[in-house]
Design an enzyme around this catalytic site. Structure first.
Site, PDB file in Angstrom:
ATOM      1  N   GLY A  14     -11.576  79.178   8.812  1.00 35.42           N
ATOM      2  CA  GLY A  14     -12.995  79.770   9.228  1.00 35.42           C
ATOM      3  C   GLY A  14     -13.789  79.305  10.456  1.00 35.42           C
ATOM      4  O   GLY A  14     -14.926  79.503  10.433  1.00 35.42           O
ATOM      5  N   HIS A 111      -8.365  89.092  18.022  1.00 38.08           N
ATOM      6  CA  HIS A 111      -6.926  88.803  18.273  1.00 38.08           C
ATOM      7  C   HIS A 111      -6.760  87.954  19.294  1.00 38.08           C
ATOM      8  O   HIS A 111      -7.247  88.269  20.419  1.00 38.08           O
ATOM      9  CB  HIS A 111      -6.163  90.407  18.207  1.00 38.08           C
ATOM     10  CG  HIS A 111      -4.774  90.206  18.500  1.00 38.08           C
ATOM     11  ND1 HIS A 111      -3.982  89.997  17.265  1.00 38.08           N
ATOM     12  CD2 HIS A 111      -3.877  90.079  19.438  1.00 38.08           C
ATOM     13  CE1 HIS A 111      -2.722  89.910  17.527  1.00 38.08           C
ATOM     14  NE2 HIS A 111      -2.478  89.920  18.776  1.00 38.08           N
TER      15      HIS A 111
END
Ligand code: GRF
Length: 201
Positions: A14, A111
């Protein structure tokens, strides 16, 4: 202006979620994390959410009898939390198409490469950076894109390059330098999304 309420879907530690929540805390983003969802109850992202007083839940496909009820539960959770934008941040599972229909144009992914290079099935995590080294790219970077039904194929919202690939790089070293850029790029992309879409949301 009212703050944008966003949701995060993440499977792991995270750090991108943290960068975005931190940008909100610092007032750099007029937004608040309304709900973090993970497929993994042990994911670090739950602790990140707790530190930022954001609600977090585990909603995992195997706990549901069918894909339909899984999608309904996810959509219900985000709707109940008043979520307007969903951010995928290291979410390692397929996003149910029904969620994408419900939140059309309002699901983003980050990405760790310059799409369309090094994207598609199997291109996640360290594999992306291995591929960059294999292909002998001289530069890499990050892409924030809209999510549609195909892996890594939705329209690009923001792309940032400028990470030099060094002759003696390892995938891990490269991943680390790209991650720093991710942490700057994702909050910026959210701000850009707000500029583009806010009036119609
Ligand atoms: C990031 O590299 C992201 O680009 C990829 O998964 C990783 C997640 O890292 N999709 P974190 O959980 O945000 O630290």
């Amino acid at each position: 202006m009212r703050k944008l309420r966003f949701g995060i879907m993440a499977s792991g530690r995270g750090s991108n979620a943290e960068a975005i929540l931190q940008a909100c805390r610092e007032g750099k983003l007029q937004a608040e994390g309304a709900l973090v969802v993970s497929n993994n109850p042990d994911a670090g992202v739950h602790e990140v959410a707790a530190r930022f007083d954001a609600a977090s839940q585990t909603i995992a496909r195997p706990d549901f009898p069918d894909g339909g009820s899984f999608a309904e539960t996810l959509i219900g959770a985000f709707r109940d939390a008043g979520v307007e934008l969903i951010l995928l941040a290291g979410y390692m599972r397929k996003v149910p198409p029904a969620l994408l229909r419900e939140y059309r144009g309002a699901v983003l992914n980050i990405h760790p490469a310059l799409l369309p290079r090094h994207g598609g099935k199997g291109m996640y995590g360290i594999h992306v950076h291995e591929d960059v080294l294999r292909e002998r790219d001289r530069e890499t970077g990050v892409t924030v894109h809209y999510v549609d039904e195909e892996y890594d194929r939705g329209p690009i919202l923001l792309q940032k390059g400028g990470v030099d690939v060094r002759a003696d790089d390892t995938p891990e070293a490269l991943a680390e330098r790209v991650l720093e850029l991710e942490h700057r790029a994702y909050p910026e992309a959210v701000a850009l999304w707000m500029e583009k879409h806010r009036s119609i949301v």
